[in-house]
Structure formats: structure tokens, C-alpha cells
Design a protein around this motif. Structure first.
Motif, mmCIF file in Angstrom:
data_model
loop_
_atom_site.group_PDB
_atom_site.id
_atom_site.type_symbol
_atom_site.label_atom_id
_atom_site.label_comp_id
_atom_site.label_asym_id
_atom_site.label_seq_id
_atom_site.Cartn_x
_atom_site.Cartn_y
_atom_site.Cartn_z
ATOM 1 N N HIS A 1 -1.279 12.882 0.778
ATOM 2 C CA HIS A 1 -0.796 12.459 1.990
ATOM 3 C C HIS A 1 -1.759 12.671 2.998
ATOM 4 C CE1 HIS A 1 1.116 16.471 2.620
ATOM 5 N NE2 HIS A 1 1.669 16.159 1.713
ATOM 6 N N SER A 2 -2.291 12.087 3.940
ATOM 7 C CA SER A 2 -3.323 12.534 4.901
ATOM 8 C C SER A 2 -3.616 11.046 5.807
ATOM 9 C CB SER A 2 -4.621 12.670 3.960
ATOM 10 O OG SER A 2 -5.582 12.597 4.976
ATOM 11 N N SER A 3 -3.939 11.197 6.935
ATOM 12 C CA SER A 3 -4.387 9.978 7.672
ATOM 13 C C SER A 3 -5.604 10.345 8.243
ATOM 14 C CB SER A 3 -3.488 9.859 8.914
ATOM 15 O OG SER A 3 -3.257 11.120 9.609
ATOM 16 N N GLY A 4 -6.296 11.287 7.386
ATOM 17 C CA GLY A 4 -7.753 11.763 8.185
ATOM 18 C C GLY A 4 -8.841 11.756 7.260
ATOM 19 N N ASN A 5 -9.638 12.418 7.214
ATOM 20 C CA ASN A 5 -10.801 12.557 6.341
ATOM 21 C C ASN A 5 -10.234 12.620 4.844
ATOM 22 O OD1 ASN A 5 -13.037 12.015 8.050
ATOM 23 N ND2 ASN A 5 -13.156 14.115 8.841
ATOM 24 N N PHE A 6 -9.494 13.343 4.432
ATOM 25 C CA PHE A 6 -9.287 13.689 3.061
ATOM 26 C C PHE A 6 -8.827 12.406 2.371
ATOM 27 C CE2 PHE A 6 -7.053 15.303 -0.731
ATOM 28 C CZ PHE A 6 -7.921 16.000 -1.060
ATOM 29 N N ALA A 7 -7.920 11.423 3.233
ATOM 30 C CA ALA A 7 -7.800 10.023 2.751
ATOM 31 C C ALA A 7 -8.798 9.315 2.243
ATOM 32 C CB ALA A 7 -6.764 9.551 3.558
ATOM 33 N N GLN A 8 -9.671 9.300 3.006
ATOM 34 C CA GLN A 8 -11.068 8.533 2.646
ATOM 35 C C GLN A 8 -11.868 9.366 1.663
ATOM 36 O OE1 GLN A 8 -13.719 7.404 5.964
ATOM 37 N NE2 GLN A 8 -12.140 7.936 7.295
ATOM 38 N N ALA A 9 -11.929 10.608 1.726
ATOM 39 C CA ALA A 9 -12.504 11.514 0.546
ATOM 40 C C ALA A 9 -11.926 11.233 -0.832
ATOM 41 C CB ALA A 9 -12.390 12.720 0.860
ATOM 42 N N LEU A 10 -10.760 11.324 -0.653
ATOM 43 C CA LEU A 10 -9.873 11.176 -2.165
ATOM 44 C C LEU A 10 -10.196 9.842 -2.642
ATOM 45 C CD1 LEU A 10 -8.343 13.277 -4.084
ATOM 46 C CD2 LEU A 10 -6.117 11.851 -3.283
ATOM 47 N N SER A 11 -10.241 8.725 -1.840
ATOM 48 C CA SER A 11 -10.449 7.279 -2.249
ATOM 49 C C SER A 11 -11.610 7.076 -2.708
ATOM 50 C CB SER A 11 -9.875 6.611 -0.997
ATOM 51 O OG SER A 11 -8.829 6.765 -0.513
ATOM 52 N N LEU A 12 -12.744 7.756 -2.139
ATOM 53 C CA LEU A 12 -14.006 7.504 -2.570
ATOM 54 C C LEU A 12 -14.344 8.256 -3.724
ATOM 55 C CD1 LEU A 12 -17.146 6.107 -2.366
ATOM 56 C CD2 LEU A 12 -17.665 8.131 -0.651
ATOM 57 N N ALA A 13 -13.854 9.425 -3.760
ATOM 58 C CA ALA A 13 -14.241 10.409 -4.966
ATOM 59 C C ALA A 13 -13.468 9.738 -6.284
ATOM 60 C CB ALA A 13 -13.503 11.777 -4.733
ATOM 61 N N ALA A 14 -12.146 9.178 -6.159
ATOM 62 C CA ALA A 14 -11.471 8.299 -7.022
ATOM 63 C C ALA A 14 -12.266 7.327 -7.442
ATOM 64 C CB ALA A 14 -10.080 8.271 -6.669
ATOM 65 N N LYS A 15 -12.752 6.505 -6.422
ATOM 66 C CA LYS A 15 -13.396 5.231 -6.886
ATOM 67 C C LYS A 15 -14.707 5.614 -7.789
ATOM 68 C CE LYS A 15 -15.505 1.408 -4.635
ATOM 69 N NZ LYS A 15 -16.635 0.843 -3.468
ATOM 70 N N SER A 16 -15.479 6.681 -7.390
ATOM 71 C CA SER A 16 -16.599 6.797 -7.892
ATOM 72 C C SER A 16 -16.456 7.343 -9.473
ATOM 73 C CB SER A 16 -17.397 8.154 -7.295
ATOM 74 O OG SER A 16 -17.462 7.855 -5.806
ATOM 75 N N LEU A 17 -15.107 7.709 -9.798
ATOM 76 C CA LEU A 17 -14.820 8.432 -10.955
ATOM 77 C C LEU A 17 -13.949 7.376 -11.793
ATOM 78 C CD1 LEU A 17 -14.214 12.229 -9.477
ATOM 79 C CD2 LEU A 17 -16.319 11.324 -11.153
ATOM 80 N N GLY A 18 -13.856 6.306 -11.247
ATOM 81 C CA GLY A 18 -12.899 5.127 -11.901
ATOM 82 C C GLY A 18 -11.489 5.567 -11.937
ATOM 83 N N VAL A 19 -11.095 6.356 -11.109
ATOM 84 C CA VAL A 19 -9.635 6.922 -11.000
ATOM 85 C C VAL A 19 -8.761 6.139 -9.893
ATOM 86 C CG1 VAL A 19 -8.137 8.819 -10.445
ATOM 87 C CG2 VAL A 19 -10.156 9.311 -11.833
ATOM 88 N N LYS A 20 -7.592 5.872 -10.132
ATOM 89 C CA LYS A 20 -6.812 5.278 -9.046
ATOM 90 C C LYS A 20 -6.325 6.269 -8.053
ATOM 91 C CE LYS A 20 -3.737 1.698 -7.765
ATOM 92 N NZ LYS A 20 -4.126 0.574 -7.317
ATOM 93 N N ALA A 21 -6.525 5.974 -6.636
ATOM 94 C CA ALA A 21 -5.872 6.973 -5.480
ATOM 95 C C ALA A 21 -4.926 6.169 -4.737
ATOM 96 C CB ALA A 21 -7.158 7.277 -4.652
ATOM 97 N N HIS A 22 -3.658 6.879 -4.812
ATOM 98 C CA HIS A 22 -2.698 6.536 -3.756
ATOM 99 C C HIS A 22 -2.683 7.297 -2.495
ATOM 100 C CE1 HIS A 22 -0.782 4.504 -7.204
ATOM 101 N NE2 HIS A 22 -1.196 5.407 -7.983
ATOM 102 N N ILE A 23 -2.674 6.807 -1.471
ATOM 103 C CA ILE A 23 -2.792 7.424 -0.176
ATOM 104 C C ILE A 23 -1.369 7.318 0.673
ATOM 105 C CG2 ILE A 23 -4.100 7.927 1.874
ATOM 106 C CD1 ILE A 23 -5.564 8.367 -0.752
ATOM 107 N N VAL A 24 -0.598 8.165 0.797
ATOM 108 C CA VAL A 24 0.492 8.076 1.667
ATOM 109 C C VAL A 24 0.051 8.250 3.368
ATOM 110 C CG1 VAL A 24 2.808 8.901 2.360
ATOM 111 C CG2 VAL A 24 1.910 8.912 -0.065
#
Lengths: 311, 311
Positions: B73-96
């Protein structure tokens, strides 16, 4: 021989300038479907490429000339560049500025020890004031863009870019007084592998575009552009070089300049002045033309009044 | 052993992150009478250091865990960071994200393929929503700052800085949720030569300062600061590290943050977010303390809403 001239100029000014980085953005590349290489003269000393030409021009003077100082008229980056270059070399710099120039620009010159002489805001008054200073001090006049040593000094930015990326298909360069694009055209001619230089110009000050069309130096009836570095006209020294080497000038709208500027702030996380954004705006506008090519984009400088950002 | 942990984390994430540059400014150095080295995580992928911790945390998961995705859960930079890191690694990211989060922040997550679940704007609702996603998908929860793998991943920025400049006397680091300063403290402890890490915090959200004083995690009654990345409170994993290693936290006023931000835009010609400016503001405020020292300054990120710049 010009190739040798640029190489010598580069060696001459090297210790007084920064070798600026070349940045890229995956996201911008995806957007334009091409590989863009941004030469970041916004990171140059005093914040613009003009440091190169100013330094070269002063270093080309004799000892005796240097002892009498230099003089120019400019209210923009060249005023700061000549002041800082002169200061670094222990030379006196006289800067003629219109009396209505913003205080922030005067302060920028003063911080580099430039000596300001104010005059009326007309081309005639600027030239006469500079002449008077020349007569009374013996200082050498150095034109901001229509001076061969300035042009060659400016060309070293393109030389560095081609040293870093020697297979560029195009280099896109903003056109104001013509001093940067003339130097870039020469450097690309001598150091590139069939690298073509394309000009970028705001639609509302498209004097260079019209000059190429008509075969003579045209002027702008209005100068109402956000790209304040590009309002000036070409000169008799740089125009023949531009005529010979520049086959294409892309003109962009004010809104396109602002969009490109926002893209750079958001994606590259760097501060550029609107004149720099004109070059990227041109690539975006003619995206089809540049598709899958390698393109150098010259960011001319980063001196922007933060209280007047267009976003 | 933590030194080894940071070294391994660095090797693990290296191909997925940028080694960011370290910049300096003669003029800023003259102003503060010290040598400042700015570690530019604003140039990091997705624009902030959080890419490091997020990438390390995902890479530490087992294959099976990765196949079920990650959630935060994040509305800031970590939301983007987890999304991009997950995308790069072929992982699904759920952001609350809270339902009232600005569209610009939601878009930033969506562009990196993050899957957004909206909830009420309370800590309880955020946690419950994240729990529900964990239960239904088996995704692993990764906290933005209170997670040892995130902390160690974040520490790699300081490791790089000390590899480039191994004789820093101080490193000044902004404090929000505590994930950056905890990682920085560990890296400075293991890779520095008696390099002391100092925290920087906005006066109006000085929970870390008060936490150090009281010996327990304090909260902020108001979060009315321009440094939107620094509103969150410390956690039970990073607080003991901070307590052990951080001897000093400098608190700065909002006006001092804005002045520092302007100085960076004008002099370094780079775009930083207000949270980054807090660290430089702290150095300027305690100028006497830092005189003639070598100081690393961590610029945490550059994701700023350009339509809401404070100048």
C-alpha cells in the motif's frame, strides 16, 4: 583547414569547460520510436554552450589584446559566458546591456565580475555603446554568434557528442543567432559519418527558415517566443556556413516547445531552457522522418527563470 | 552479516537499476564552505531510490512466491517502484491506493502495469485491503520502508556513493518512513571510514526526531509539508537501526526546503522532489557544523508534480 581548427579549439578550451554528459531516456525513445542522445550543455559552466565559444575567442587574442579587455552586447547567455570566460582568464569583460534587461540577468553577469554598461534597448544604441567602449578602452569586440572563433568554439560540443556516439544519423540543433548551428554543422561535417545537421526554430521567429528560402538574411517582425535565446538573427559570417550545410529546418509551435520542455523535466529530470526544448520538439513533430534513426539532440542551456516556468 | 548482505543485494539488483551519478557544484560548495557530493537517485529508474529496495525484495522471494505476485500500500514512489520492479521481473504487482490519490499518481502506477485496488483513505482500510489481496491471491506483502530486504536494497545507494568517494565525513539523508536512512546507516557503518549519517526532516513532520528523543516510535499530528515523501512514520524494523546509528537529526522549515530546491534547480540544473531538497536544506541550516567537511547528500528522487512547483 576547419577540422584542425575545431580540434585545436577543443584542446585550447578543454581545461576551462566541462565535458558535458550525453543522456538518454528509454521512455522518450519509445515515444519517438528512435534513439535520442541528448548533449547536455545545460550542465556546461554558467549553464550554456556559449562558454565554449567565448573561451575560445578570448584565448585566440594576443597577450596585448587580452590586457585591454573584451566587450560584447548581449542580455542573455553570452553576456554571462564572456564574463565568466574573461574572469577565468584574468581579462576584463565589458557587457553592454539594454537598460530594461531584467535584474536577474544583470545579477548573473555581475556574479562573474562582468562590467555592465547600460544603453537604450535598440540595436543601434547597443552597437554604438559597444563601439564607444572599444574606442575608450581598446577592448576587443566579440560578437555573441557572428564570430568565427566563437563558432568554432561552439562546434566542440558536437565534436564531443560525435566522439561519444560516432554513428549518429542526425543532429538536431536550435537556431538563434546561428553561432551554435554553424559550429555544429562544421563539426558534423568533419567528425561525423554522413551525419546530417537539422535546424530547429520557433515558428514565430523563423528568420533562419526564411533566410535559407530567400538566400539572404531575413529578420523577425515579432519576437514573441518563449525560447528567449532564439530571437536574434543570423550574421554574415555564420549564414554562408548554414546555407552550405543545413538542408532542413523544422519549425515548431510554442505549445510544442512547452510540451517538450515538460517531457524533459519529467523524464530526464533535468532543467533546460525553452531554447533547448525546441530541438526535441522538432524531433517529436517530425517523428516519421526520424523513425528508427540515431539522433543527437543539442540541449543548448539550462538558464531559465524558475519564477516564469510555462507550467 | 550485514556488510555481506548489502554487497549481495547490490550484485543481485545491479542489472535492474541505474548506477546513479554523483554531482557537485562549485557555487553551492562556496555557499556552504564545504565539499558536497550529491548522490542523484532522481536519475534512478522510475525516478527514486525506492527502485533499489523494491527490486531487492522481489528478487529475494522464491519462484513460487513470485508466481503469486506482490502487494503493497502506497500512494507515492514505492507504488511505482514495486510496479516497475515487478514488471521487469515478470511478477504481478497489486497496489493498494487511497481512492482520493491524485490521478497523476495512479497513472504513474498504471504505466508500469501495476494493478490498483482503491480503498478508503485510512491506515486501517489500506492494511485491510492489502490483507484481503494477500488472502485471495497468495501475493507477498512488501512494506515500503519497514522491511529488511527493502532497507538493505536502499543501502546500495550509499554503498555506491562511498565507492565513488570513500572519505566522506558525513552523509545527510532525508527521513520519511525510515527505509532509506536505515539502509544508509548500515552501508555507511560497513563501507565508510567513520562516516557519520545525519538525518534531515521537515519541522512539521519531525516524528523521527521525537522518536529518537523519546525512545519509541512517535507519530505526526499534522502532515502539512511540501516534502510529500516524508510524511510517513518509522517502523519496528527500521527504528532500532536508526536508534543505534543516527546521532543527529536536523529539522528544517518549509521555506528552507523550498530555497534549497530552487538552489538545486538553478545551480545543478536537475529536477528533484521536495523530499530530496530537505537534505541540502539541513546542510545549509547547520553550515557551521559542516564547515570544510566532505558531505554526501542523498537526493532521494525527482518525481515532482510540475504543475505544483513551489516557485
Amino acid at each position: 583547414m576547419k577540422q584542425d581548427n575545431i580540434t585545436k579549439a577543443h584542446a585550447r578550451i578543454q581545461q576551462f569547460i566541462h565535458r558535458t554528459p550525453v543522456l538518454s531516456s528509454q521512455l522518450i525513445n519509445q515515444k519517438v520510436e528512435a534513439d535520442l542522445y541528448f548533449k547536455c550543455e545545460n550542465f556546461q559552466k554558467m549553464g550554456a554552450f556559449k562558454m565554449r565559444g567565448a573561451t575560445n575567442a578570448i584565448l585566440k587574442l594576443t597577450e596585448e589584446q587580452r590586457s585591454k579587455g573584451v566587450v560584447t552586447h548581449s542580455s542573455g547567455n553570452f553576456a554571462q559566458a564572456l564574463s565568466l570566460a574573461a574572469k577565468s582568464l584574468g581579462v576584463k569583460a565589458h557587457i553592454v546591456m539594454p537598460e530594461n534587461a531584467p535584474q536577474v540577468k544583470k545579477n548573473a553577469v555581475l556574479q562573474y565580475n562582468g562590467s555592465i554598461t547600460e544603453c537604450e534597448s535598440t540595436t543601434k544604441a547597443r552597437q554604438e555603446t559597444a563601439n564607444r567602449i572599444q574606442d575608450s578602452t581598446g577592448a576587443t569586440f566579440i560578437h555573441p554568434s557572428n564570430d568565427m572563433d566563437v563558432i568554432i568554439g561552439n562546434g566542440t560540443a558536437c565534436k564531443e557528442l560525435l566522439e561519444d556516439y560516432n554513428d549518429l544519423d542526425y543532429i538536431v540543433c536550435p537556431i538563434g543567432g546561428g553561432g551554435l548551428i554553424a559550429g555544429t554543422a562544421l563539426a558534423a561535417h568533419y567528425f561525423g559519418k554522413q551525419c546530417q545537421v537539422i535546424g530547429a526554430e520557433p515558428m514565430v521567429v523563423d528568420d533562419a527558415y526564411r533566410s535559407i528560402m530567400s538566400g539572404k538574411i531575413e529578420t523577425n517582425s515579432s519576437t514573441n517566443t518563449i525560447a528567449d535565446g532564439l530571437k536574434t538573427q543570423l550574421g554574415d559570417i555564420n549564414f554562408p556556413i548554414i546555407q552550405k550545410h543545413i538542408k532542413q529546418i523544422i519549425r515548431v509551435e510554442e505549445s510544442e516547445i512547452i510540451s517538450a520542455m515538460i517531457l524533459v523535466f519529467e523524464r530526464l529530470k533535468i532543467v533546460i531552457e525553452p531554447s533547448s526544448a525546441v530541438a526535441l520538439a522538432a524531433v517529436i513533430k517530425q517523428k516519421e522522418h526520424f523513425k528508427n534513426k540515431k539522433i543527437g539532440v543539442l540541449f543548448s542551456g539550462g538558464n531559465v527563470d524558475l519564477s516564469r516556468l510555462p507550467f
